[in-house]
Design an enzyme around this catalytic site. Structure first.
Site: not given
Length: 421
Positions: A46, A191
């Site tokens: 990310c 996530m």
């Protein structure tokens, strides 16, 4: 290492150069086809996209070639990629990787996810065949360094990740409690699962998970005894939500300004907290313009992450010393490995000269009545002569290896004695 991270590139650029799992496989295979003698490990998370490569002018793989390769993978102008990238080589590249793997370079210092991401990146490179001797050594050493930091410092105690900061620090700014609040999680990957754990710990008791793969959503929902719904019901679910979390790998926003504008009347001005933890972003940034909607993206968590960094400052020097020690240990090992073949070839070269001279000399000694014992003494004398002649250059070579080959003696010996590669 060529790449960018949250330290030096905005999320808008990072999401343009990010790689999905399939894209990584494709890129590694293409790299191996184009540069069969090169090595590449591609780390894409990310917060960072980094390419770890070996370079060699002989097969036209250098920094510029890697940048062009990266730009081509995302169909971006090379000049734009060049401007946004950070470059590290040699010792600096090794130390950077060790720092990343140890979570000392993360947005949230001490978060546990990055080491598994580094391992996964290395495993994918091994599977594709794009890893090689140097990347094997460096990434295995990075894992060892990270484990030392975990066990010998307090930085990883009470581990903190981006989801935990979002749930533990951002959510309380909007809601006193998550009890009775409808929480909608978009995405059932790692996530999403990690965020879900923190939400449940925070008291959330009304959670719905959506994923493009309904089966994956069901699997995650069953594991945590929560509800799931088809992806097609996203807008209906947003109407009911109090907290909306985005963790998908979508390349386009899953909720746009126009979509939310149409359904907003049904919400009757209820507060909506939106946590966008995805790169590329899951939610249109323009959503932040709506009243009673609070949008937080990964970059918005920087202040909270900085507080975590300060809390761990006392452990930072200890962790950094470990990184430095392990970097030096690896470099010394690699440099000694590089000298080994040269030393072996130099000794073989000297021994071959000795054998040639003995073949020429011994028949003459026999003709002159030389004794076998005399022949052996001559051979021993030649061996002592070789050792004495080779000792100074080989000692200098080993010392140069320990210092990182700064004097270039390996190359010099190859050329002086024509030892080849």
């Amino acid at each position: 290492m060529i790449g960018c991270s949250h330290h030096d590139a905005a999320v808008e650029f990072r999401e343009r150069v990010a790689f999905s799992g399939n894209q990584i496989d494709s890129a590694l295979n293409e790299f191996r086809r184009r540069y069969p003698k090169g090595e590449l490990v591609l780390l894409s998370t990310c917060n960072r996209t980094e390419l770890y490569t070996t370079t060699d002018e002989e097969f036209e793989l250098d920094r510029e070639a890697v940048v062009r390769f990266l730009a081509e993978q995302h169909q971006l102008p090379t000049d734009e990629v060049v401007e946004q990238m950070i470059y590290r080589s040699g010792n600096d590249a090794v130390e950077h990787l060790f720092t990343v793997a140890s979570s000392l370079d993360s947005m949230v210092i001490g978060e546990s996810q990055i080491l598994s991401q580094v391992k996964q990146a290395y495993d994918l490179a091994c599977q594709s065949g794009s890893a090689g001797p140097l990347t094997h050594a460096v990434f295995q050493a990075a894992n060892h360094a990270a484990k030392r930091v975990q066990t010998e410092t307090e930085i990883h105690r009470r581990r903190v990740s981006v989801p935990s900061v979002a749930v533990g620090e951002v959510v309380p700014e909007v809601f006193d409690s998550l009890v009775g609040k409808r929480v909608l999680i978009c995405g059932a990957g790692e996530m999403g699962e990690e965020t879900l754990r923190y939400l449940i710990q925070a008291g959330a008791d009304d959670i719905v998970v959506l994923n493009r793969s309904l089966e994956r959503a069901k699997t995650l929902a069953d594991a945590f005894s929560i509800r799931y719904a088809p992806w097609e019901t996203l807008l209906e679910q947003v109407v009911q939500a109090d907290l909306l979390v985005g963790t998908t790998a979508a390349t386009e926003p899953i909720l746009t300004y126009e979509q939310y504008d149409k359904l907003r009347p049904q919400r009757r001005d209820r507060v909506l907290l939106v946590l966008d933890l995805a790169v590329p972003r899951d939610f249109d940034p323009a959503l932040d313009d709506f009243p009673n909607l609070y949008l937080y993206q990964i970059d918005d968590l920087q202040a909270a992450c900085q507080r975590n960094r300060h809390e761990r400052e006392k452990e930072w020097p200890k962790a950094q010393r470990i990184i430095t020690e392990e970097t030096q240990r690896l470099l010394v090992d690699l440099n000694h490995r590089a000298t080994g073949p040269v030393i072996k070839r130099l000794r073989e070269h000297a021994q071959q000269i000795k054998r040639d001279e003995l073949e020429r000399l011994l028949p003459k000694l026999r003709a002159l009545g030389g004794e076998p014992a005399m022949q052996k003494e001559i051979e021993k004398s030649l061996d002592r002569l070789i050792n004495k002649l080779l000792h100074p250059p080989l000692s200098s070579l080993k010392e140069d290896a320990a210092e990182g080959h700064q004097k270039g003696l390996v190359k010099a010996l190859r050329e002086l004695f024509r030892l080849g590669d």
